[in-house]
Every structure is written in structure tokens, then in C-alpha cells.
Design a protein around this motif. Structure first.
Motif, PDB file in Angstrom:
ATOM      1  N   GLN A   1       0.841  -1.207   0.000  1.00  0.00           N
ATOM      2  CA  GLN A   1       0.000   0.000   0.000  1.00  0.00           C
ATOM      3  C   GLN A   1       0.871   1.250   0.000  1.00  0.00           C
ATOM      4  N   MET A   2       1.921   1.240   0.793  1.00  0.00           N
ATOM      5  CA  MET A   2       2.788   2.398   0.903  1.00  0.00           C
ATOM      6  C   MET A   2       3.548   2.654  -0.398  1.00  0.00           C
ATOM      7  N   VAL A   3       4.201   1.639  -0.937  1.00  0.00           N
ATOM      8  CA  VAL A   3       5.061   1.867  -2.098  1.00  0.00           C
ATOM      9  C   VAL A   3       4.292   2.157  -3.370  1.00  0.00           C
ATOM     10  N   ALA A   4       3.080   1.660  -3.483  1.00  0.00           N
ATOM     11  CA  ALA A   4       2.290   1.899  -4.688  1.00  0.00           C
ATOM     12  C   ALA A   4       1.819   3.348  -4.780  1.00  0.00           C
ATOM     13  N   GLN A   5       1.827   4.059  -3.662  1.00  0.00           N
ATOM     14  CA  GLN A   5       1.340   5.431  -3.631  1.00  0.00           C
ATOM     15  C   GLN A   5       2.486   6.390  -3.320  1.00  0.00           C
ATOM     16  N   ALA A   6       3.378   6.528  -4.252  1.00  0.00           N
ATOM     17  CA  ALA A   6       4.520   7.438  -4.056  1.00  0.00           C
ATOM     18  C   ALA A   6       4.023   8.865  -3.904  1.00  0.00           C
ATOM     19  N   PRO A   7       4.667   9.637  -3.031  1.00  0.00           N
ATOM     20  CA  PRO A   7       4.268  11.038  -2.870  1.00  0.00           C
ATOM     21  C   PRO A   7       4.533  11.827  -4.154  1.00  0.00           C
ATOM     22  N   THR A   8       3.655  12.735  -4.468  1.00  0.00           N
ATOM     23  CA  THR A   8       3.803  13.591  -5.638  1.00  0.00           C
ATOM     24  C   THR A   8       5.068  14.421  -5.476  1.00  0.00           C
ATOM     25  N   PRO A   9       5.896  14.569  -6.447  1.00  0.00           N
ATOM     26  CA  PRO A   9       5.774  14.267  -7.863  1.00  0.00           C
ATOM     27  C   PRO A   9       6.401  12.921  -8.249  1.00  0.00           C
ATOM     28  N   LEU A  10       6.736  12.108  -7.268  1.00  0.00           N
ATOM     29  CA  LEU A  10       7.378  10.832  -7.565  1.00  0.00           C
ATOM     30  C   LEU A  10       6.409   9.859  -8.227  1.00  0.00           C
ATOM     31  N   GLN A  11       6.980   8.973  -9.012  1.00  0.00           N
ATOM     32  CA  GLN A  11       6.197   7.924  -9.651  1.00  0.00           C
ATOM     33  C   GLN A  11       6.663   6.582  -9.096  1.00  0.00           C
ATOM     34  N   ALA A  12       5.712   5.743  -8.716  1.00  0.00           N
ATOM     35  CA  ALA A  12       6.033   4.416  -8.192  1.00  0.00           C
ATOM     36  C   ALA A  12       6.124   3.431  -9.347  1.00  0.00           C
ATOM     37  N   THR A  13       7.199   2.654  -9.353  1.00  0.00           N
ATOM     38  CA  THR A  13       7.391   1.634 -10.381  1.00  0.00           C
ATOM     39  C   THR A  13       7.777   0.330  -9.697  1.00  0.00           C
ATOM     40  N   ARG A  14       7.027  -0.707  -9.966  1.00  0.00           N
ATOM     41  CA  ARG A  14       7.360  -2.018  -9.418  1.00  0.00           C
ATOM     42  C   ARG A  14       8.521  -2.589 -10.226  1.00  0.00           C
ATOM     43  N   LEU A  15       9.605  -2.952  -9.549  1.00  0.00           N
ATOM     44  CA  LEU A  15      10.790  -3.452 -10.239  1.00  0.00           C
ATOM     45  C   LEU A  15      10.802  -4.965 -10.353  1.00  0.00           C
ATOM     46  N   GLY A  16      10.105  -5.635  -9.465  1.00  0.00           N
ATOM     47  CA  GLY A  16      10.067  -7.085  -9.573  1.00  0.00           C
ATOM     48  C   GLY A  16       9.844  -7.773  -8.249  1.00  0.00           C
ATOM     49  N   GLU A  17       9.688  -9.072  -8.364  1.00  0.00           N
ATOM     50  CA  GLU A  17       9.471  -9.931  -7.207  1.00  0.00           C
ATOM     51  C   GLU A  17      10.145 -11.265  -7.491  1.00  0.00           C
ATOM     52  N   LYS A  18      10.721 -11.849  -6.443  1.00  0.00           N
ATOM     53  CA  LYS A  18      11.334 -13.162  -6.628  1.00  0.00           C
ATOM     54  C   LYS A  18      11.207 -13.984  -5.362  1.00  0.00           C
ATOM     55  N   GLN A  19      11.174 -15.278  -5.538  1.00  0.00           N
ATOM     56  CA  GLN A  19      11.144 -16.241  -4.442  1.00  0.00           C
ATOM     57  C   GLN A  19      12.526 -16.868  -4.356  1.00  0.00           C
ATOM     58  N   VAL A  20      13.040 -16.991  -3.144  1.00  0.00           N
ATOM     59  CA  VAL A  20      14.331 -17.638  -2.942  1.00  0.00           C
ATOM     60  C   VAL A  20      14.227 -18.558  -1.736  1.00  0.00           C
ATOM     61  N   LYS A  21      15.097 -19.534  -1.685  1.00  0.00           N
ATOM     62  CA  LYS A  21      15.166 -20.428  -0.537  1.00  0.00           C
ATOM     63  C   LYS A  21      16.512 -20.187   0.137  1.00  0.00           C
ATOM     64  N   THR A  22      16.452 -19.887   1.437  1.00  0.00           N
ATOM     65  CA  THR A  22      17.678 -19.606   2.177  1.00  0.00           C
ATOM     66  C   THR A  22      17.814 -20.598   3.331  1.00  0.00           C
ATOM     67  N   PRO A  23      19.044 -20.882   3.746  1.00  0.00           N
ATOM     68  CA  PRO A  23      19.243 -21.840   4.835  1.00  0.00           C
ATOM     69  C   PRO A  23      18.638 -21.382   6.164  1.00  0.00           C
ATOM     70  N   LEU A  24      18.709 -20.088   6.464  1.00  0.00           N
ATOM     71  CA  LEU A  24      18.220 -19.594   7.749  1.00  0.00           C
ATOM     72  C   LEU A  24      16.728 -19.264   7.764  1.00  0.00           C
ATOM     73  N   ASN A  25      16.187 -18.888   6.613  1.00  0.00           N
ATOM     74  CA  ASN A  25      14.808 -18.398   6.583  1.00  0.00           C
ATOM     75  C   ASN A  25      13.849 -19.252   5.773  1.00  0.00           C
ATOM     76  N   GLY A  26      14.326 -20.281   5.122  1.00  0.00           N
ATOM     77  CA  GLY A  26      13.447 -21.089   4.278  1.00  0.00           C
ATOM     78  C   GLY A  26      13.018 -20.300   3.054  1.00  0.00           C
ATOM     79  N   GLU A  27      11.786 -20.517   2.616  1.00  0.00           N
ATOM     80  CA  GLU A  27      11.255 -19.790   1.460  1.00  0.00           C
ATOM     81  C   GLU A  27      11.067 -18.328   1.816  1.00  0.00           C
ATOM     82  N   ALA A  28      11.605 -17.447   0.990  1.00  0.00           N
ATOM     83  CA  ALA A  28      11.475 -16.013   1.225  1.00  0.00           C
ATOM     84  C   ALA A  28      11.050 -15.329  -0.069  1.00  0.00           C
ATOM     85  N   ARG A  29      10.304 -14.263   0.081  1.00  0.00           N
ATOM     86  CA  ARG A  29       9.805 -13.495  -1.064  1.00  0.00           C
ATOM     87  C   ARG A  29      10.352 -12.078  -0.962  1.00  0.00           C
ATOM     88  N   THR A  30      10.973 -11.608  -2.041  1.00  0.00           N
ATOM     89  CA  THR A  30      11.508 -10.249  -2.095  1.00  0.00           C
ATOM     90  C   THR A  30      10.793  -9.480  -3.182  1.00  0.00           C
TER      91      THR A  30
END
Length: 189
Positions: A118-147
């Protein structure tokens, strides 16, 4: 008025209106408040934030413990008290004055993703919000993680804000959430 001053003025309403739904996990809401109070509020001068924390003589983690949170970089890490106890949240400021992160041992992943999106999708004016991506990774300490990563910038601004959230659904993950903000040079196209 400088670009940084204009950007800070645009971010003030976001800082004032720290919203959280009634159903949101209390820890996710606390993570949001810490992130907004430290990383977002001070995005234009992390060196001053570091100096302010030192001036207040807030206890920071010893270098050996800080390295776990700094992930190989030089810098400092401060435990952030939650309900009078330390050990659940850590503020991370690597050297370089362009990156800030908050890590949470426990934070409801869905509630954390909800406020972040909710926060990042609504960038304060005059900024424009752009989604750069999402990925799933598996880490030894955290298991499945989403970035997921977003950018706030204007078309011709010399710098941009990179906002990133990583969450792990495993309730036994070492770090269940990490939210960061980086100030980067805008790539010319």
C-alpha cells in the motif's frame, strides 16, 4: 528549493499518516513505524541519523553481532526495543549514507506485505512508483522467502529511492522480515 528538500516535503504526509488496519499484526505495524521513523524519514542523510543515534548514546550491537545483519558490509546495527525488550528488531546502517534497513525476527508476512505494498504503490507527488520485480528464494536460515522491490523517482531526477521488502513465511525463520530503503543514482536511458 533542492530536490532533496522537495522530496522530504512530499514524504511528510506519509510519515504523519502511519496507517495500519485493525487486523494487521502488531509486530508488522511496529516494523512499519520503525521503518518510516528511521529509514524513510532520514533518507536524505543517514550519516546524520547515525550521528544522532550516537549522540543519544543508544546502545549499538558489538561489531561481531552487527556483521550478521550487515551481511559483509561495514557499518552499524542498533537493536530497537519492542515492548521494553531488545532482540526482535534491528536497525541497520551500512557505511555510505545511502542505505537503511530494519530487520524483524517476527512479523506477520501477510500484514507486512500489505502495508508495504500500500505504501510503495502510492509514491508522494511528484514521484512515480514503479514495481521493479518480485522473486522467491530459498535460504538456509529463513526457508522460502519473497523479495519485492519498488522504485520512487521522477523521470529526470538525478536520484531514485529503492524500496525493498523480504519476508519469510516460516514462523521459525531467523529473520521473518527485512525492509530497506536505498538512495541510488538514476540510470540514464
Amino acid at each position: 528549493m533542492t530536490y532533496t528538500t522537495r522530496l522530504l516535503i512530499c514524504l511528510l504526509p506519509l510519515l504523519i499518516s502511519v496507517s495500519g488496519t485493525a487486523q494487521a499484526d502488531e509486530r508488522a505495524t511496529f516494523l512499519q513505524k520503525v521503518y518510516l521513523s528511521f529509514c524513510v524519514k532520514h533518507f536524505n542523510d543517514y550519516a546524520a541519523l547515525r550521528a544522532g543515534l550516537a549522540e543519544q548514546q543508544l546502545p549499538k550491537l558489538p561489531p561481531q553481532q552487527s556483521q550478521h545483519f550487515l551481511q559483509g558490509r561495514e557499518g552499524d546495527a542498533w537493536p530497537v526495543p519492542y515492548q521494553g525488550e531488545f532482540g526482535q528488531y534491528v536497525l541497520v546502517l551500512p557505511e555510505g549514507d545511502n542505505f537503511c534497513a530494519v530487520m524483524a525476527r517476527r512479523s506477520a508476512p501477510m500484514a507486512t506485505r500489505q502495508w508495504f505494498e500500500q505504501m510503495v504503490a502510492q509514491a508522494p507527488t511528484p514521484l512515480q512508483a514503479t514495481r521493479l520485480g518480485e522473486k522467491q528464494v530459498k535460504t538456509p536460515l529463513n526457508g522460502e522467502a519473497r523479495t519485492e522491490s519498488w522504485q520512487w523517482a521522477t523521470e529526470h531526477a538525478p536520484r531514485r529511492l529503492l524500496l525493498t521488502l523480504t519476508t519469510a513465511d516460516d514462523p521459525e525463520a531467523a529473520i521473518q522480515a527485512m525492509v530497506s530503503l536505498a538512495l541510488a543514482t538514476q540510470e540514464r536511458r
